[in-house]
Scaffold this active site. Structure first.
Site, PDB file in Angstrom:
ATOM      1  N   LYS A 184       0.888  -1.281   0.158  1.00 51.04           N
ATOM      2  CA  LYS A 184      -0.114  -0.041   0.119  1.00 51.04           C
ATOM      3  C   LYS A 184       0.884   1.185   0.032  1.00 51.04           C
ATOM      4  CE  LYS A 184      -4.342   1.407   2.207  1.00 51.04           C
ATOM      5  NZ  LYS A 184      -5.189   1.079   3.802  1.00 51.04           N
TER       6      LYS A 184
HETATM    7  O1  G3P Z   1      -9.253   2.101   4.365  1.00 50.33           O
HETATM    8  C1  G3P Z   1      -9.054   3.428   4.653  1.00 50.33           C
HETATM    9  C2  G3P Z   1      -9.643   3.464   6.054  1.00 50.33           C
HETATM   10  O2  G3P Z   1      -9.139   2.986   7.120  1.00 50.33           O
HETATM   11  C3  G3P Z   1     -10.085   4.859   6.361  1.00 50.33           C
HETATM   12  O3  G3P Z   1     -11.142   4.810   7.091  1.00 50.33           O
HETATM   13  O4  G3P Z   1     -13.056   5.531   8.544  1.00 50.33           O
HETATM   14  O5  G3P Z   1     -10.591   6.291   8.956  1.00 50.33           O
HETATM   15  O6  G3P Z   1     -11.806   7.129   7.160  1.00 50.33           O
HETATM   16  P1  G3P Z   1     -11.726   5.994   8.023  1.00 50.33           P
END
Ligand code: G3P
Length: 218
Positions: A87
């Site tokens: 990633k």
């Molecule tokens: O896959 C990306 C994710 O981990 C981000 O999610 O909810 O932290 O915006 P969030």
């Protein structure tokens, strides 16, 4: 649409895998920190433990932000297991590194993507996956799902092989709408995957079926 789980928690990964619908795992430095995983050796061991649970597609994020360091770190991550997808953040050095990894046959997931322009760059560099963060766009009063729609159209126009991996998926309707639009993958917390099971008519219907069965068999 593939389902990835967005966590570094081994129990949650096992639970989603046992449900029989899991196609992969995405992690990021925040999710690793949440599990208390620190130090190079522990991080590598944790990725290996994740790879041992699922069949494929374990995104492991580089911390480096310069080209040479991203290559070094990404190659080391890729050596942990064939299931690893490196990633890489959507930055200039990251795009160059994605091109390098793609030439080496190392799969990448380009992360922190918030615009169609960024997604075009990731696809042209040969990323296996591109991760638009729809929830974080919604957080700033922008339409995250509209970006997914735009990317599906653009990637179709040019037959890009990069898969659209909707990330930062926060609730079940995000997931269902990603499927309607045609995202290739959605990554989300376990609660979103299990949330798809829920319907009050299923619960009341099952209750009645079981009660009727009991009555006629007593
Ligand atoms: O896959 C990306 C994710 O981990 C981000 O999610 O909810 O932290 O915006 P969030």
């Amino acid at each position: 649409m593939k389902f990835f789980i967005d966590t570094a928690n081994l129990d949650e990964i096992r639970e989603a895998y046992d449900l029989g619908v899991l196609d992969g795992v995405t992690t990021n430095p925040s999710l690793m920190a949440k599990e208390g995983i620190r130090g190079e050796e522990n991080v590598r061991a944790h990725y290996k433990a994740i790879c041992d649970i699922v069949d494929d597609n374990v995104s492991a994020e580089v911390i480096a932000t310069t080209y040479n360091e991203i290559i070094k770190e990404g190659e080391a991550l890729a050596k942990i297991d064939d299931k690893i997808v490196v990633k890489v953040p959507m930055i200039k050095e990251g795009v160059k590194a994605i091109k390098y990894f793609s030439n080496q046959g190392i799969r990448t997931n380009c992360t922190l993507v918030f615009s169609a322009g960024q997604a075009i760059l990731a696809a042209k560099a040969g990323a296996a996956y591109v991760s638009p963060f729809i929830g974080r766009l919604d957080d700033i009063s922008t339409d995250g799902l509209a970006l997914i729609e735009q990317l599906v159209q653009i990637y179709q126009n040019y037959e890009f092989e990069t898969e659209i991996l909707a990330a930062s998926v926060r609730h079940t309707m995000h997931l269902v709408q990603c499927a309607e639009i045609g995202a290739d993958v959605a990554t989300c917390p376990l609660s979103v995957i299990t949330g798809l099971l829920k319907h009050p008519l299923t619960d009341s219907g099952l209750e009645k079926f079981l009660a009727d069965h009991k009555k006629s068999n007593s």
